[in-house]
Design an enzyme around this catalytic site. Structure first.
Site, short mmCIF file in Angstrom:
data_model
loop_
_atom_site.label_atom_id
_atom_site.label_comp_id
_atom_site.label_asym_id
_atom_site.label_seq_id
_atom_site.Cartn_x
_atom_site.Cartn_y
_atom_site.Cartn_z
N ARG A 140 0.83 -1.22 0.00
CA ARG A 140 0.00 0.00 0.00
C ARG A 140 0.86 1.26 0.00
O ARG A 140 1.91 1.31 0.62
CB ARG A 140 -0.96 -0.04 1.20
CG ARG A 140 -1.96 -1.17 1.02
CD ARG A 140 -2.92 -1.31 2.16
NE ARG A 140 -3.83 -0.17 2.25
CZ ARG A 140 -4.70 -0.01 3.26
NH1 ARG A 140 -4.74 -0.90 4.25
NH2 ARG A 140 -5.50 1.02 3.27
N ASP B 213 -15.44 2.35 2.99
CA ASP B 213 -15.18 0.93 3.24
C ASP B 213 -16.42 0.06 3.00
O ASP B 213 -16.33 -1.18 3.08
CB ASP B 213 -14.69 0.71 4.68
CG ASP B 213 -13.35 1.39 4.92
OD1 ASP B 213 -12.61 1.65 3.95
OD2 ASP B 213 -13.05 1.68 6.10
O1 LIG Z 1 -8.98 7.30 9.24
C1 LIG Z 1 -9.46 6.16 9.34
O2 LIG Z 1 -9.68 5.61 10.44
C2 LIG Z 1 -9.79 5.43 8.10
C3 LIG Z 1 -9.85 6.12 6.90
C4 LIG Z 1 -10.16 5.48 5.61
O3 LIG Z 1 -8.96 5.37 4.89
P1 LIG Z 1 -8.41 6.53 3.91
O4 LIG Z 1 -8.00 7.68 4.70
O5 LIG Z 1 -7.23 5.88 3.23
O6 LIG Z 1 -9.55 6.80 2.97
C5 LIG Z 1 -10.77 4.10 5.79
O7 LIG Z 1 -10.75 3.41 4.56
C6 LIG Z 1 -10.06 3.29 6.85
O8 LIG Z 1 -10.70 2.05 7.04
C7 LIG Z 1 -10.09 4.00 8.18
C1 LIG Z 2 -9.26 0.40 4.51
C2 LIG Z 2 -9.42 -0.18 5.71
O1 LIG Z 2 -8.53 -0.13 6.75
P1 LIG Z 2 -7.00 0.32 6.84
O2 LIG Z 2 -6.75 1.36 5.79
O3 LIG Z 2 -6.84 0.81 8.23
O4 LIG Z 2 -6.18 -0.91 6.60
C3 LIG Z 2 -10.69 -0.89 6.03
O5 LIG Z 2 -10.86 -1.23 7.20
O6 LIG Z 2 -11.53 -1.17 5.14
#
Ligand SMILES: O=C(O)C1=C[C@@H](OP(=O)(O)O)[C@@H](O)[C@H](O)C1
Ligand SMILES: C=C(OP(=O)(O)O)C(=O)O
Length: 441
Positions: A123, A320
């Site tokens: 990632r 998500d």
């Molecule tokens: O700030 C957070 O707790 C999160 C932000 C989101 O990610 P992104 O910031 O990459 O969109 C989400 O997809 C992830 O599960 C949790």
């Molecule tokens: C994107 C997710 O989590 P993280 O980015 O914290 O791995 C998720 O929980 O769908």
């Protein structure tokens, strides 16, 4: 690697609670680790992602103790008090742990090496290393942008004014958290508002944080070097986990499920609006506030869903939840079209490609675009019978567990283990309501 078989059994009925919100759980551990004094947290999500955060905060000097089911006590080191851990820290599958903790480290005079599982190591981290380099942190990352990565924070951090190029609460939060131990005011300008749990919790802990609307942007300003007060927090149920139940009960005829105590932060409730736009029957009951966040009970009953081509919600409010919404669209009557979802390609898996492959393997007709999917709904059961490759992605595993409940032939999920990252009780909770889910060793 246990596989999971999903086939219809009976309508889902009952009243349940889902585990604590993942985003709020992470932040509660990180911020209480920086407070002066003892924080008390109940309803903490004890999934692998949050446990990785707990371990990392412990490794950097905080005292983080589990007292009982979901009940945790944290003694903070104070803003500026984090220490270099004596080993590499392993973030497992969790992007949130990795990116937010990089923010914390950036403005501390410490050096940390981080790694994670095969999914996390694929990632992109450039989205946080770029602004955190402006703060003054230094990075040595594999191919310049992937884990394993070593971050060396600075003893002389600069307050930055940053406009993230993508809609990301993780990037916003990483910059704000770097701003905690930075003199002066750190500013983040968001083109699209993303979940604001960091802002809410910092404010509840006594930080000076200010949110305004300027030139169409949402501008967050944090005054650095506050003394954070410890918190007593009850974490609300996770709406992202609830989404699997909302879709399952909507598509399984005869279902009637109530989910109690669900976090209803308006920057997270897109799934409720999306399902309603498709004809879903969701009642919001007993709306109240818990620990600075809105919560409610959600009653969902089966409904004949219709396809949707113009989703009336901002994708960031349900980012998500798209995998399971795609499954709702596969069962709905008519065509659905979802666009503006390029961020789904950089989650635990490439969620557009992996969902497209899993849906096709189960007889669903669709077209994949660079930034979305068009799904031609079956108007009832999908054929099923396919094997789904989860690619270490919990949301993929749970989404197809839901789809199998409306399939003519069982859906098989190759690996159920990623479910442990965010919703360890998922299979028990679903089967308790009536779903047909069977683990195979
Ligand atoms: O700030 C957070 O707790 C999160 C932000 C989101 O990610 P992104 O910031 O990459 O969109 C989400 O997809 C992830 O599960 C949790
Ligand atoms: C994107 C997710 O989590 P993280 O980015 O914290 O791995 C998720 O929980 O769908």
């Amino acid at each position: 690697m246990p596989s999971l078989n999903s086939a219809p059994r009976q309508p889902l009925t009952g009243t349940v609670k889902v585990p604590g919100d993942k985003s709020i759980s992470h932040r509660s551990l990180m911020l209480s680790a920086l407070a002066v004094g003892e924080s008390h947290i109940t309803g903490l999500l004890e999934g692998e992602d949050v446990l990785a955060t707990a371990e990392a905060m412990r490794a950097m000097g905080a005292t983080v103790e589990r007292l009982g089911d979901g009940e945790w006590r944290v003694s903070g080191v104070g803003v500026g008090g984090l220490m270099t851990p004596d080993n590499v820290i392993d973030m497992g599958n969790s992007g949130t742990s990795t990116r937010l903790i990089m923010g914390l480290i950036a403005s501390h005079d410490i050096t940390v090496t981080m790694t994670g599982d095969a999914s996390l190591r694929g990632r992109p981290m450039g989205r946080v290393t770029v602004p955190l380099s402006e703060v003054g942190a230094q990075f040595a990352a594999r191919e310049g942008k992937y884990l394993p990565l070593t971050i060396t924070g600075t003893r002389d951090p600069m307050p930055i004014d940053y406009t993230p190029p993508m809609a990301s609460a993780q990037v916003k939060s990483a910059v704000m958290l770097a701003g905690l131990n930075t003199p002066g005011t750190t500013t983040v300008r968001e083109k699209v508002a993303t979940r604001d749990h960091t802002e809410r919790m910092l404010s509840a802990m006594g930080a000076e944080i200010d949110v305004t609307e300027e030139d169409g942007l949402r501008v967050v300003r944090l005054k650095g070097q506050p003394e954070l007060k410890p918190i007593t927090l009850e974490v609300p149920g996770d709406i992202s986990s609830s989404a699997f139940l909302l879709v399952a009960a909507s598509i399984i005829p005869g279902s009637d499920v109530t989910i109690e105590n669900v976090g209803m932060n308006p920057l997270r409730t897109g799934i409720v609006h999306a399902l309603k736009a498709m004809g879903g029957d969701i009642e919001i009951l007993n709306a109240r506030t818990l620990g600075g966040e809105p919560v409610a009970d959600l009653r969902v009953r089966a409904a004949a869903l219709k396809g949707v081509t113009n989703l009336p919600v901002d994708p960031s409010t349900m980012i998500d939840e798209f995998p399971v919404l795609f499954c709702a669209a596969a069962v709905a009557e008519g065509t659905s079209r979802f666009t503006g979802l390029e961020e789904l390609r950089v989650k635990e898996s490439d969620r557009l490609a992996v969902m497209a492959a899993g849906l096709k393997a189960n007889g669903v007709e669709l077209t994949e675009f660079e930034d979305g999917l068009e799904i031609r709904g079956a108007g009832g059961n999908v054929p099923g019978g396919g094997m789904v490759e989860t690619h270490l992605d919990h949301r993929i595993a749970m989404a197809f567990s839901v789809l199998g409940q409306r399939a003519d032939t069982a859906v098989t999920i190759d690996d159920a283990s990623p479910i442990q990252t965010s919703f360890p009780s998922f299979i028990d909770l679903m089967t308790g309501l009536g779903a047909g889910l069977t683990l195979k060793a």
